[in-house]
Design a protein around this motif. Sequence first.
Motif, mmCIF file in Angstrom:
data_model
loop_
_atom_site.group_PDB
_atom_site.id
_atom_site.type_symbol
_atom_site.label_atom_id
_atom_site.label_comp_id
_atom_site.label_asym_id
_atom_site.label_seq_id
_atom_site.Cartn_x
_atom_site.Cartn_y
_atom_site.Cartn_z
ATOM 1 N N ASP A 18 8.803 71.165 5.778
ATOM 2 C CA ASP A 18 10.072 71.576 5.193
ATOM 3 C C ASP A 18 10.987 72.029 6.321
ATOM 4 N N GLY A 19 12.259 72.066 6.051
ATOM 5 C CA GLY A 19 13.200 72.571 7.049
ATOM 6 C C GLY A 19 14.010 71.498 7.726
ATOM 7 N N GLY A 20 13.837 70.229 7.348
ATOM 8 C CA GLY A 20 14.690 69.165 7.873
ATOM 9 C C GLY A 20 14.163 68.417 9.081
ATOM 10 N N TYR A 21 12.946 68.723 9.538
ATOM 11 C CA TYR A 21 12.405 68.060 10.732
ATOM 12 C C TYR A 21 12.232 66.555 10.521
ATOM 13 N N GLY A 22 11.608 66.178 9.412
ATOM 14 C CA GLY A 22 11.395 64.767 9.123
ATOM 15 C C GLY A 22 12.696 64.031 8.888
ATOM 16 N N THR A 23 13.617 64.670 8.191
ATOM 17 C CA THR A 23 14.918 64.052 7.923
ATOM 18 C C THR A 23 15.664 63.777 9.222
ATOM 19 N N GLU A 24 15.683 64.760 10.106
ATOM 20 C CA GLU A 24 16.392 64.563 11.371
ATOM 21 C C GLU A 24 15.703 63.500 12.234
ATOM 22 N N ALA A 25 14.377 63.506 12.283
ATOM 23 C CA ALA A 25 13.652 62.497 13.059
ATOM 24 C C ALA A 25 13.925 61.095 12.510
ATOM 25 N N LEU A 26 13.957 60.968 11.192
ATOM 26 C CA LEU A 26 14.247 59.679 10.563
ATOM 27 C C LEU A 26 15.649 59.200 10.926
ATOM 28 N N ARG A 27 16.615 60.081 10.847
ATOM 29 C CA ARG A 27 17.991 59.706 11.215
ATOM 30 C C ARG A 27 18.081 59.280 12.675
ATOM 31 N N LEU A 28 17.444 60.042 13.572
ATOM 32 C CA LEU A 28 17.476 59.701 14.993
ATOM 33 C C LEU A 28 16.864 58.332 15.250
ATOM 34 N N MET A 29 15.713 58.058 14.608
ATOM 35 C CA MET A 29 15.045 56.768 14.835
ATOM 36 C C MET A 29 15.872 55.616 14.270
ATOM 37 N N CYS A 30 16.460 55.806 13.099
ATOM 38 C CA CYS A 30 17.303 54.749 12.527
ATOM 39 C C CYS A 30 18.541 54.515 13.385
ATOM 40 N N ARG A 31 19.156 55.601 13.850
ATOM 41 C CA ARG A 31 20.327 55.464 14.717
ATOM 42 C C ARG A 31 19.949 54.710 15.995
ATOM 43 N N TYR A 32 18.780 55.029 16.552
ATOM 44 C CA TYR A 32 18.291 54.313 17.735
ATOM 45 C C TYR A 32 18.124 52.820 17.418
ATOM 46 N N GLY A 33 17.519 52.511 16.279
ATOM 47 C CA GLY A 33 17.312 51.117 15.896
ATOM 48 C C GLY A 33 18.615 50.357 15.740
ATOM 49 N N PHE A 34 19.591 50.961 15.084
ATOM 50 C CA PHE A 34 20.858 50.273 14.850
ATOM 51 C C PHE A 34 21.707 50.177 16.115
ATOM 52 N N THR A 35 21.706 51.233 16.908
ATOM 53 C CA THR A 35 22.566 51.270 18.088
ATOM 54 C C THR A 35 21.942 50.576 19.299
ATOM 55 N N MET A 36 20.763 51.025 19.695
ATOM 56 C CA MET A 36 20.149 50.522 20.925
ATOM 57 C C MET A 36 19.450 49.177 20.736
#
Length: 176
Positions: A100-118
Amino acid sequence: MLTGKLVRLRALETSDADSLYRWIHDDEVGRWMTGSYPRSLDQVRKRCEERQVNTYEHVVLGIESVASGALIGVTDLRDAEPETGRAELDIYIGEPDHWDGGYGTEALRLMCRYGFTMMRLHLIALWVVAENERARHVYRKVGFAEDGRHRECFRGSDGKYHDMYLMSLLEGELID
């Protein structure tokens, strides 16, 4: 780009083997993950030492707490193909005190952003067990849509078969 307020995504190290070993042998952490045969700590360490270098086809990153510097989970983009601009994502938080606390949500967003951008992906897909409502909530929260249901295709640690949802996120649909 790979650091947020709560987590940092980084390459896995050999020293991460102890945490990985503990997580793969924890019934609650592995409840909705595809099982494997038991592995010794030495086998997990050897696998970490021999881990292939991250490539376009398969990027594996550790999820580290920014506050403590401790490894708390793992995420990957696999089976990526530049011809189709598609990859499959896996993610789990191995430390229950970070569920709880947003760790998984933030990690998911970072990985998706990496996939789409990089990686210049157009679509990121994943499979999730229908009963894993905690994960499904996080996936929907960042923009993943349920594309279909595969009936009784996952055999859980309880010995029962469970349905799985195929979910996907298109470039431009990531919700911050």
